[in-house]
Scaffold this active site. Sequence first.
Site, PDB file in Angstrom:
ATOM      1  N   ASP A   1       0.814  -1.226   0.000  1.00 40.57           N
ATOM      2  CA  ASP A   1       0.000   0.000   0.000  1.00 40.57           C
ATOM      3  C   ASP A   1       0.844   1.270   0.000  1.00 40.57           C
ATOM      4  O   ASP A   1       0.441   2.296   0.551  1.00 40.57           O
ATOM      5  CB  ASP A   1      -0.959   0.031   1.214  1.00 40.57           C
ATOM      6  CG  ASP A   1      -1.781  -1.242   1.315  1.00 40.57           C
ATOM      7  OD1 ASP A   1      -2.261  -1.682   0.258  1.00 40.57           O
ATOM      8  OD2 ASP A   1      -1.931  -1.780   2.415  1.00 40.57           O
TER       9      ASP A   1
ATOM     10  N   LYS B   1       2.159   2.248  -5.042  1.00 37.34           N
ATOM     11  CA  LYS B   1       2.861   1.763  -6.243  1.00 37.34           C
ATOM     12  C   LYS B   1       2.017   1.947  -7.500  1.00 37.34           C
ATOM     13  O   LYS B   1       2.555   2.175  -8.577  1.00 37.34           O
ATOM     14  CB  LYS B   1       3.224   0.276  -6.087  1.00 37.34           C
ATOM     15  CG  LYS B   1       4.216  -0.006  -4.982  1.00 37.34           C
ATOM     16  CD  LYS B   1       4.525  -1.484  -4.885  1.00 37.34           C
ATOM     17  CE  LYS B   1       3.357  -2.329  -4.441  1.00 37.34           C
ATOM     18  NZ  LYS B   1       2.861  -2.066  -3.088  1.00 37.34           N
ATOM     19  N   GLY B   2       0.694   1.837  -7.333  1.00 35.04           N
ATOM     20  CA  GLY B   2      -0.189   1.967  -8.494  1.00 35.04           C
ATOM     21  C   GLY B   2       0.000   3.305  -9.171  1.00 35.04           C
ATOM     22  O   GLY B   2       0.158   3.388 -10.389  1.00 35.04           O
ATOM     23  N   LYS B   3       0.010   4.368  -8.380  1.00 31.86           N
ATOM     24  CA  LYS B   3       0.163   5.704  -8.959  1.00 31.86           C
ATOM     25  C   LYS B   3       1.543   5.859  -9.610  1.00 31.86           C
ATOM     26  O   LYS B   3       1.652   6.410 -10.711  1.00 31.86           O
ATOM     27  CB  LYS B   3      -0.036   6.771  -7.867  1.00 31.86           C
ATOM     28  CG  LYS B   3       0.304   8.142  -8.384  1.00 31.86           C
ATOM     29  CD  LYS B   3       0.031   9.291  -7.465  1.00 31.86           C
ATOM     30  CE  LYS B   3       0.758  10.508  -8.019  1.00 31.86           C
ATOM     31  NZ  LYS B   3       0.441  11.745  -7.352  1.00 31.86           N
TER      32      LYS B   3
ATOM     33  N   GLY C   1      -4.150  -4.388  -4.383  1.00 32.63           N
ATOM     34  CA  GLY C   1      -5.139  -3.389  -4.766  1.00 32.63           C
ATOM     35  C   GLY C   1      -4.400  -2.121  -5.116  1.00 32.63           C
ATOM     36  O   GLY C   1      -3.746  -1.531  -4.275  1.00 32.63           O
ATOM     37  N   HIS C   2      -4.439  -1.766  -6.379  1.00 34.76           N
ATOM     38  CA  HIS C   2      -3.728  -0.567  -6.817  1.00 34.76           C
ATOM     39  C   HIS C   2      -4.736   0.471  -7.282  1.00 34.76           C
ATOM     40  O   HIS C   2      -5.583   0.183  -8.116  1.00 34.76           O
ATOM     41  CB  HIS C   2      -2.760  -0.918  -7.957  1.00 34.76           C
ATOM     42  CG  HIS C   2      -1.638  -1.792  -7.501  1.00 34.76           C
ATOM     43  ND1 HIS C   2      -0.842  -2.512  -8.362  1.00 34.76           N
ATOM     44  CD2 HIS C   2      -1.171  -2.064  -6.272  1.00 34.76           C
ATOM     45  CE1 HIS C   2       0.060  -3.177  -7.672  1.00 34.76           C
ATOM     46  NE2 HIS C   2      -0.126  -2.926  -6.392  1.00 34.76           N
ATOM     47  N   THR C   3      -4.641   1.648  -6.710  1.00 31.93           N
ATOM     48  CA  THR C   3      -5.587   2.702  -7.077  1.00 31.93           C
ATOM     49  C   THR C   3      -4.890   3.735  -7.941  1.00 31.93           C
ATOM     50  O   THR C   3      -3.813   4.199  -7.603  1.00 31.93           O
ATOM     51  CB  THR C   3      -6.117   3.405  -5.804  1.00 31.93           C
ATOM     52  OG1 THR C   3      -6.534   2.394  -4.903  1.00 31.93           O
ATOM     53  CG2 THR C   3      -7.281   4.318  -6.116  1.00 31.93           C
TER      54      THR C   3
ATOM     55  N   THR D   1      -6.083 -11.632   3.119  1.00 31.35           N
ATOM     56  CA  THR D   1      -7.165 -10.976   2.382  1.00 31.35           C
ATOM     57  C   THR D   1      -8.292 -11.967   2.065  1.00 31.35           C
ATOM     58  O   THR D   1      -9.310 -11.576   1.497  1.00 31.35           O
ATOM     59  CB  THR D   1      -6.630 -10.389   1.058  1.00 31.35           C
ATOM     60  OG1 THR D   1      -6.045 -11.447   0.300  1.00 31.35           O
ATOM     61  CG2 THR D   1      -5.592  -9.309   1.312  1.00 31.35           C
TER      62      THR D   1
ATOM     63  N   GLN E   1       2.222  -5.904  -3.117  1.00 35.98           N
ATOM     64  CA  GLN E   1       2.530  -6.009  -1.687  1.00 35.98           C
ATOM     65  C   GLN E   1       3.831  -5.237  -1.372  1.00 35.98           C
ATOM     66  O   GLN E   1       4.103  -4.250  -2.029  1.00 35.98           O
ATOM     67  CB  GLN E   1       2.626  -7.474  -1.231  1.00 35.98           C
ATOM     68  CG  GLN E   1       1.284  -8.200  -1.228  1.00 35.98           C
ATOM     69  CD  GLN E   1       0.893  -8.765  -2.568  1.00 35.98           C
ATOM     70  OE1 GLN E   1       1.714  -9.320  -3.279  1.00 35.98           O
ATOM     71  NE2 GLN E   1      -0.354  -8.625  -2.937  1.00 35.98           N
TER      72      GLN E   1
ATOM     73  N   ARG F   1     -10.468  -2.861   4.661  1.00 33.54           N
ATOM     74  CA  ARG F   1     -10.049  -2.831   6.074  1.00 33.54           C
ATOM     75  C   ARG F   1      -9.290  -1.552   6.403  1.00 33.54           C
ATOM     76  O   ARG F   1      -8.527  -1.038   5.577  1.00 33.54           O
ATOM     77  CB  ARG F   1      -9.114  -4.016   6.374  1.00 33.54           C
ATOM     78  CG  ARG F   1      -9.828  -5.333   6.481  1.00 33.54           C
ATOM     79  CD  ARG F   1      -8.872  -6.442   6.835  1.00 33.54           C
ATOM     80  NE  ARG F   1      -7.929  -6.730   5.760  1.00 33.54           N
ATOM     81  CZ  ARG F   1      -6.960  -7.624   5.830  1.00 33.54           C
ATOM     82  NH1 ARG F   1      -6.769  -8.308   6.948  1.00 33.54           N
ATOM     83  NH2 ARG F   1      -6.162  -7.856   4.817  1.00 33.54           N
TER      84      ARG F   1
HETATM   85  P1  IMP Z   1      -2.574 -12.832   1.798  1.00 36.65           P
HETATM   86  O1  IMP Z   1      -1.647 -12.267   0.785  1.00 36.65           O
HETATM   87  O2  IMP Z   1      -4.033 -12.634   1.465  1.00 36.65           O
HETATM   88  O3  IMP Z   1      -2.262 -14.266   2.133  1.00 36.65           O
HETATM   89  O4  IMP Z   1      -2.366 -12.011   3.168  1.00 36.65           O
HETATM   90  C1  IMP Z   1      -1.171 -12.101   3.923  1.00 36.65           C
HETATM   91  C2  IMP Z   1      -0.805 -10.759   4.533  1.00 36.65           C
HETATM   92  O5  IMP Z   1      -0.409  -9.862   3.496  1.00 36.65           O
HETATM   93  C3  IMP Z   1      -1.942 -10.067   5.278  1.00 36.65           C
HETATM   94  O6  IMP Z   1      -1.394  -9.338   6.362  1.00 36.65           O
HETATM   95  C4  IMP Z   1      -2.482  -9.101   4.236  1.00 36.65           C
HETATM   96  O7  IMP Z   1      -3.142  -8.003   4.834  1.00 36.65           O
HETATM   97  C5  IMP Z   1      -1.210  -8.687   3.556  1.00 36.65           C
HETATM   98  N1  IMP Z   1      -1.404  -8.240   2.170  1.00 36.65           N
HETATM   99  C6  IMP Z   1      -1.644  -9.005   1.092  1.00 36.65           C
HETATM  100  N2  IMP Z   1      -1.733  -8.261  -0.014  1.00 36.65           N
HETATM  101  C7  IMP Z   1      -1.542  -6.989   0.369  1.00 36.65           C
HETATM  102  C8  IMP Z   1      -1.477  -5.745  -0.345  1.00 36.65           C
HETATM  103  O8  IMP Z   1      -1.617  -5.656  -1.569  1.00 36.65           O
HETATM  104  N3  IMP Z   1      -1.247  -4.641   0.416  1.00 36.65           N
HETATM  105  C9  IMP Z   1      -1.056  -4.704   1.754  1.00 36.65           C
HETATM  106  N4  IMP Z   1      -1.093  -5.834   2.449  1.00 36.65           N
HETATM  107  C10 IMP Z   1      -1.325  -6.971   1.764  1.00 36.65           C
END
Ligand code: IMP
Length: 411
Positions: A13, A16-18, A40-42, A128, A211, A290
């Site tokens: 978060d 990176k998207g921007k 999730g990239h905005t 997630t 991530q 969240r």
């Molecule tokens: P998972 O990737 O759904 O297995 O989640 C594992 C951990 O990585 C959790 O703490 C998620 O909140 C975090 N996480 C997964 N993808 C993202 C992302 O794109 N941004 C921020 N946290 C992420």
Amino acid sequence: MPAIILVGAQWGDEGKGKITDLLAAKADVVARWGGGDNAGHTVIVRGERFALHLIPSGVLHPDVECILGSGMVINPARLVEELDGLAIRGVDVSRVRVSSAAHLIMPWHIALDQAQEAARGGAKIGTTGRGIGPAYADKAARVGIRVGAMLDDAALIAAIRAHNPPAPDSDAIAQQYLKFAQILRPHIADTVLLLHQRLAAGKTILCEGAQGTLLDLDHGTYPFVTSSSPVAGGAFTGLGFGPKHVRRVIGVAKAYSTRVGAGPFPTELTDVTGDKLVEVGGEFGTTTGRRRRAGWLDAVALRYAMEVNGITELAVTKLDVLSALEEIQVCVAYRLRGRRILDMPTDAQALAECKPEYETFPGWMSDITQARTRAELPDKAQRYIEWMENEFGVPIHIISVGPERDQTIED
Ligand code: IMP
């Protein structure tokens, strides 16, 4: 050396998207190497908001080819939805290619992810719930189904039926996946070959990380991590080319820190300042909605990210969010079991015990969203950026001062 790697230097978060969207204007190909729709990239273009989960943010530039690389895990339902959503808004999605070697997320992966989290009770990772971990587990156990299976109906049905233990509704799943296959087939490609063709032609490849470093399976705060390799090295395994092609490794870091999900976070603020960062920064997940945890910039963790990724420059995002604060703090060292340490422990328990030692900076207390050059920033904001360049030993060529594409300082 035409490849650029863009990597999240914190817990994801970072914006990176921007930054991808900005750099994509000068790229020929934008390729994602890992993760799935947990990302999730905005991107906000002329007031229009695009939330992307699987498709690289470069898709908003009409001439850029977009690749979903071999290291990714793909939920085809999501991909179809995202392609449709973009097409409805007039985006040409014929330029999207998905690797035949990427793995499919199946309904049982999602069910298992959610059941495992529920079973963890108070010891949740805070995933997630998108089936990411179980899909990568099947890949490592060599029982996963790859995207390439979608090129052949019989192979796809056989692979779904062969799942062990058999999914109770495997025929219904097969029917559903055959429909996705029909839609996705024109997008499936040998993306390794394609990338090498582009590299040979001297094209610029922008590798878009998902991530962040501290969520990396090997180098993050295990077990509070994702199941892929968000670090720069993941680009090589996830896309299938070597380091000789890479010119720049850009680390994207927020001017403060956030984390979503469980796990250690030494600079977390659970007071009104933390609430202010969440509120002003709009710190709610693009994927799950969240509320993110927020805190000060952690220079110890960022130094670690510099090393693990071989970052050659930083892009700093959300500097404007700090504008409302009288004082800004940055963690420069930890106190762990009576000792002052400068290196981040990667053991989650040890990191949880670390107490931050802060250096304080005066806030600039003025709106910076209109600044387009560094000189237009207030002196105190310039000092903050200069301190970062000095501390991390790399230049900062991109500073984001607002969510819009043009709210950016580039030099
Ligand atoms: P998972 O990737 O759904 O297995 O989640 C594992 C951990 O990585 C959790 O703490 C998620 O909140 C975090 N996480 C997964 N993808 C993202 C992302 O794109 N941004 C921020 N946290 C992420």
